[in-house]
Design a protein around this motif. Structure first.
Motif, short mmCIF file in Angstrom:
data_model
loop_
_atom_site.label_atom_id
_atom_site.label_comp_id
_atom_site.label_asym_id
_atom_site.label_seq_id
_atom_site.Cartn_x
_atom_site.Cartn_y
_atom_site.Cartn_z
N ARG A 179 41.92 43.31 36.83
CA ARG A 179 41.31 42.29 35.96
C ARG A 179 41.28 41.82 38.45
O ARG A 179 40.48 40.70 38.55
N GLU A 180 41.94 42.25 38.95
CA GLU A 180 41.79 42.08 40.62
C GLU A 180 39.78 42.41 41.19
O GLU A 180 40.38 42.03 42.00
N ASN A 181 39.13 43.37 40.71
CA ASN A 181 37.97 43.17 40.56
C ASN A 181 37.11 42.00 40.06
O ASN A 181 35.62 42.24 40.34
N VAL B 32 35.62 38.15 40.40
CA VAL B 32 35.82 37.13 41.20
C VAL B 32 34.74 36.16 40.44
O VAL B 32 34.11 36.44 40.36
N TYR C 45 40.16 27.99 38.33
CA TYR C 45 41.42 27.35 38.28
C TYR C 45 42.41 27.52 37.42
O TYR C 45 43.10 28.03 37.00
N MET D 155 41.25 30.61 35.16
CA MET D 155 41.39 32.32 35.10
C MET D 155 42.46 33.01 36.47
O MET D 155 42.59 32.48 37.33
N ASP D 156 43.40 34.11 35.78
CA ASP D 156 43.72 34.48 36.79
C ASP D 156 43.17 35.97 37.55
O ASP D 156 43.15 37.30 36.82
N THR D 157 42.23 35.52 38.01
CA THR D 157 41.31 36.52 38.46
C THR D 157 40.62 35.77 40.27
O THR D 157 41.90 34.34 40.45
N TYR D 158 40.14 36.73 41.06
CA TYR D 158 40.09 36.06 42.44
C TYR D 158 39.19 34.71 42.30
O TYR D 158 38.28 34.91 41.13
N GLY D 159 39.18 33.54 42.35
CA GLY D 159 38.09 32.95 42.19
C GLY D 159 37.99 32.02 43.49
O GLY D 159 38.87 31.27 44.41
N ILE D 160 36.59 31.35 43.83
CA ILE D 160 36.61 29.94 44.42
C ILE D 160 36.07 28.82 43.87
O ILE D 160 34.93 29.28 43.17
N LEU E 43 32.21 44.60 43.93
CA LEU E 43 33.64 43.25 42.59
C LEU E 43 32.24 42.85 41.09
O LEU E 43 31.01 42.77 41.78
#
Lengths: 623, 338
Positions: free
Chosen positions: B46-48, B50, B63, B65-70, B91
């Protein structure tokens, strides 16, 4: 400050001078810039202090022979410290009538004037607006004029060479360079070595240029056209290893140094724009040194990619000039909201709009300080000289990383293209740039939970398990959740501002560059005016006038103690700027002090004499 | 990066838990559902992930999604995503955009991301309207659209997003719809498997400002004659029990005809792997009422990914050039002052 010495060979007298100012001028295709940079590097290698001013038109090949097409290059080399390319030249080489017309006012009375007489035909005279040849009139009286058939002698020198006439004529700048080398007792070897490197794959061109360079040197010697040969001794520079360096090269090298000292990948996203493009060119060759480059589709994409790279855990950098900084403005707002390190390098030029793209100006200070939407503060730094670009990039990167903020560094066309001797730092003498990525989910309390000392938020690389989080343009609370709460917004606006203001304690306090606190006049400057201001201050002080100077490398936040110094001198402060008084307004408003501005917006740097004249006038008025 | 085996995820593992604030009935809910389901099944830590977005209704996506995001700048998501992918090619970088964000203000970045073949997976939610700014026409709105900003009807002709993507050289191009959850998941899976840029147009309903935008595609009755599903190696059949098919006449003109047991040599047999893009381009332009709208993968061809070429140059420089900083700073000619 001249001294005679017996001449070599017993015929031409040799004269030692402390400094020499040379100006070269011709069509933009005449190789003026290249000739100037060779002369500069040769002089630097000979141990002189050197300062240069390339001054070229916006067109790559402007119509030949016309006034707007004239390209110029001025350099000063000296056995003392020099901080500017000098005001009026001791010697001018004019490759055509237009070059003469544009540059004659920049030649000292009694100065040496070498002209390519072959170019003074009816057509070129007409294009330059002469109704007769100035070589035959009276207007050159008062100068030591040397008409030389540079084109025809160059062709003769290459008679045996199998090059096109066009290619032969392109060597003529090296004939003039050869003459200058003899006139100023410069060695040929550095240029010959450079030619071999430059034309490694075209040895016929290396050979032709060498022939012509030697021909110019020998012509000056054997034809004995000059009455005097000049010598300029070593300058007493601090001990160390030196190289010649221009501001944009210094920026690129600093990026490699930042990658080295931080251990981060440096990612430069850029879009070509004069006069910043060479930062991208030079950084493009630094892949082995941890600097990756990306030529984006536009200015916005360039800063966007850089900011994305910073989010990913690299140090994002973007380089541009005024119009590009305007385009990047919205993304800088996002960078302020996301609180990520980002380095924005703006090499200023004459504006607004396309303005004077190849000329220098300091008019992007306002946009750097204020030119964004919302409450959007970020540190703004400015480099003072070509070599200072290296140190200020390093400093800007350190602040960006430590304080998790975008930082703007201002340079300008003058120091971007101007070169000077640069004391090469040893990598082991460069300070480390500490980087901390947050990796522990146990201690992670939120994307905007701030460090107590700096107010910086944690930097988390994507790919770190358990720390998935979102950042972006919408206002967040400390935990990183979107928040529309009015109190929270005000608190976050203030926290972002306080973080930037707090950087004051991480930068050196204000101090006088020259002079004493009790002096009668304080000259304040920022950016590339440093050389002219410092030189003017030193000369005025040598004449017994009580003048001091202060230079600002940090414009946001301003250094500590600045207010006290300015208040002490209120009413006796001169602030020269290459704009309509942008810093003057900032300082006057902030500290309530009275400052006189000296303003120039001609696309040209200050002359030392301009600053001295205004300083003298102020001293007389306040006496 | 974690070296542990990838955990088995459920759909809810990709939910950030933040209250979703799209209008009730918005097509974006089903897209979110499909993306969470598809990501959970991908076998990627999951941490991969973005997820990068621009501005607009669709762009609130990261916002949730529980991932990295911008959540980025309007139209500029591909620029941020390109920087991320170049800096960290390992990634999985997804871009969520809309028809306004991606094709109006951000059109330039979208075409260049595809031209370069940056390994970004781009989901464009196409609802043919500006929703977040309360209902202005968009670059995909039909001509004559009466909206808040065009009271007399819009006068500019629309883009076909897939034609734009193909024109820009996209190497993976697909179309699906918010209502077709399984198909949507399959397109997401296919995009994830593609190396290089992948572009998916998701037909999406805005029940507030453009309700029924795709009713003729997603409606149970309407879709029978108005949709053709693209399947690799299969003729383009559609209509009740596949009684109709698409042919290409000799002059290059497509035509819908009655299916005659595959006997017509002019039948278009779908080949998403054709290196030459003109058939995909032709498909991208088909639309009702004259033609059914193709859903599925129009194009999936291999090409070097930009980030691979970028890092290949870096690797080569690292192998062949010195990385000695002292040597670099000194440059080719120096002198020493004692």
């Amino acid at each position: 400050m001249t001294s005679q010495s017996p001449s070599q060979g017993g015929t031409t007298p040799r004269q030692r001078v402390e400094a020499a100012i040379i100006r070269l001028a011709g069509d933009s295709g005449d190789g003026i810039q290249l000739t100037g940079s060779r002369m500069s590097e040769t002089s630097a290698l000979a141990g002189n202090d050197v300062a240069t001013l390339p001054d070229y038109p916006a067109e790559i090949r402007a119509p030949a022979g016309t006034l707007p097409g004239v390209s110029g290059f001025q350099l000063q080399f000296a056995s003392k410290s020099v901080l500017t390319p000098g005001d009026q030249a001791d010697a001018l080489v004019a490759f055509n009538p237009a070059a003469l017309r544009v540059n004659l006012s920049g030649l000292k009375q009694g100065g040496i004037l070498i002209v390519n007489s072959d170019a003074f035909d009816a057509n070129n005279l007409r294009k330059a607006g002469y109704d007769h040849s100035p070589l035959e009139g009276h207007e050159l009286e008062g100068f030591r004029v040397y008409p030389v058939g540079i084109t025809s002698i160059t062709r003769q020198a290459l008679e045996q060479t199998d090059l096109s006439l066009r290619a032969k004529d392109r060597c003529k700048n090296f004939f003039a360079l050869g003459m200058l080398y003899w006139l100023y007792s410069r060695p040929l070897e550095p240029t010959l070595e450079w030619l071999r490197r430059k034309f490694a794959s075209q040895p016929e061109l290396a050979e032709a240029n060498e022939k012509v360079l030697r021909a110019g040197y020998n012509y000056a010697e054997t034809a004995r056209i000059f009455q005097t040969v000049y010598e300029v001794a070593h300058a007493p520079l601090p001990a160390g290893l030196y190289r010649s360096l221009d501001g944009n090269e210094a920026i690129a090298l600093a990026l490699a140094a930042v990658a080295h000292q931080s251990g981060l990948q440096v990612f430069l996203g850029s879009y070509p724009i004069t006069p910043a493009s060479t930062v991208l060119h030079r950084a493009g060759r630094l892949k082995a040194h941890g600097v990756a480059t990306f030529q984006a589709e536009d200015e916005i994409a360039a800063v966007g990619a850089a900011l994305g790279a910073s989010f990913a855990g690299a140090l994002g950098v973007t380089s541009t000039s005024g119009p590009g900084l305007a385009l990047k403005g919205e993304m800088l707002g996002l960078a302020v909201m996301m609180e990520l390190p980002l380095l924005v390098i703006c090499v200023q030029r004459g504006g607004p709009s396309t303005g004077l793209p190849t000329k220098t100006e300091q008019a992007d200070l306002d946009i750097a300080l204020h030119g964004r939407h919302g409450e959007c503060p970020m540190p703004v730094l400015a480099a003072a000289s070509p070599g200072d670009c290296f140190h200020m990039v390093f400093e800007a990167a350190r602040l960006a990383i430590r304080h998790m903020t975008p930082v703007i560094l201002l340079s300008d066309g003058y120091i971007a293209n101007g070169a000077e001797p640069f004391r090469v730092p040893a990598p082991e003498d460069l300070p480390p740039i500490p980087v901390h990525f947050h990796t522990d989910p146990e201690t992670f309390r939120g994307a905007y939970v701030r460090d107590a000392a700096t107010g910086a938020r944690p930097w988390v690389r994507p790919g770190t398990p358990g720390l998935e989080h979102r950042v972006g343009g919408l206002e967040k609370d400390a935990q990183g959740a979107v928040s529309y709460d009015p109190e929270n917004h005000e608190q976050m606006v203030r926290a972002r501002a306080a973080k930037i203001e707090g950087i004051e304690s991480d930068i050196p306090p204000a101090s006088l560059e020259e002079g004493e606190a009790e002096d009668d006049l304080l000259i304040v400057g920022w950016g590339s005016t440093w050389g002219a201001i410092t030189q003017a201050t030193r000369e005025l002080r040598q004449q017994g006038l009580k003048v001091s100077s202060l230079h600002l490398r940090y414009l946001q936040p301003l250094p500590g103690g600045l207010g006290e110094i300015l208040e002490q001198h209120s009413g006796r402060i001169l602030l020269p700027e290459l704009n309509r008084g942008q810093l003057r307004e900032v300082l006057s408003a902030r500290y309530g002090v009275t400052i006189e501005g000296l303003q120039k917006v001609q696309g040209q740097p200050f002359r030392v004499s301009e600053i001295k004249a205004r300083a003298r006038k102020m001293l007389e008025e306040t006496r | 990066m974690s070296s542990d085996p990838v955990p088995t995820y459920k759909k809810k593992d990709f939910s950030s838990g933040l209250e979703v604030r799209w209008c009730p009935g918005c097509g974006d809910y089903s897209i979110l559902n499909a993306v969470q389901t598809a990501f959970a099944a991908m076998g990627v830590p999951r941490e991969n992930f973005v997820i990068v977005s621009g501005i607009g209704c669709s762009s609130r996506f990261p916002y949730y999604m529980d991932t990295y995001g911008i959540h980025g700048v309007h139209g500029r998501a591909p620029t941020l995503a390109t920087g991320i992918k170049l800096a960290r090619p390992e990634l999985d970088v997804w871009v969520v955009t809309g028809d306004g964000d991606g094709l109006a203000i951000g059109g330039n970045h979208l075409i260049h991301a595809m031209r370069r073949n940056v390994g970004l997976k781009i989901l464009m939610f196409n609802n043919r309207i500006y929703g977040l700014t309360k209902g202005q026409y968009s670059p995909t709105s039909e001509q004559g659209k009466v909206t808040a900003s065009t009271p007399l009807g819009s006068i500019d002709p629309p883009f076909q997003p897939l034609s734009v993507a193909l024109g820009a050289g996209a190497t993976f191009v697909a179309r699906t719809a918010d209502r077709f959850g399984k198909h949507l998941q399959e397109m997401i899976r296919r995009a994830a498997c593609h190396r290089g840029a992948a572009f998916i147009e998701v037909l999406q309903n805005c029940n507030i400002f453009n309700n029924g935008a795709w009713g003729q595609i997603t409606g149970k009755q309407e879709r029978i004659d108005n949709v053709v599903y693209l399947e690799q190696g299969q003729p383009l059949r559609f209509g009740e029990e596949g009684r109709r098919a698409l042919i290409l006449e000799e002059c290059g003109q497509p035509r819908a005809v009655e299916w005659n047991d595959g006997g017509d040599p002019r039948l278009i047999v779908h080949d998403e792997t054709r290196p030459e893009p003109s058939m995909a381009f032709l498909l991208s332009h088909l639309a009702p009422p004259e033609f059914p709208l193709p859903l599925g993968v129009l194009r999936d061809v291999p090409a070097p990914a930009f980030e691979d070429l970028h890092h290949e140059q870096i690797r080569r420089a690292e192998q062949s050039e010195s990385n000695d900083l002292a040597e670099l700073l000194a440059g080719p000619s120096t002198w020493t002052i004692e």
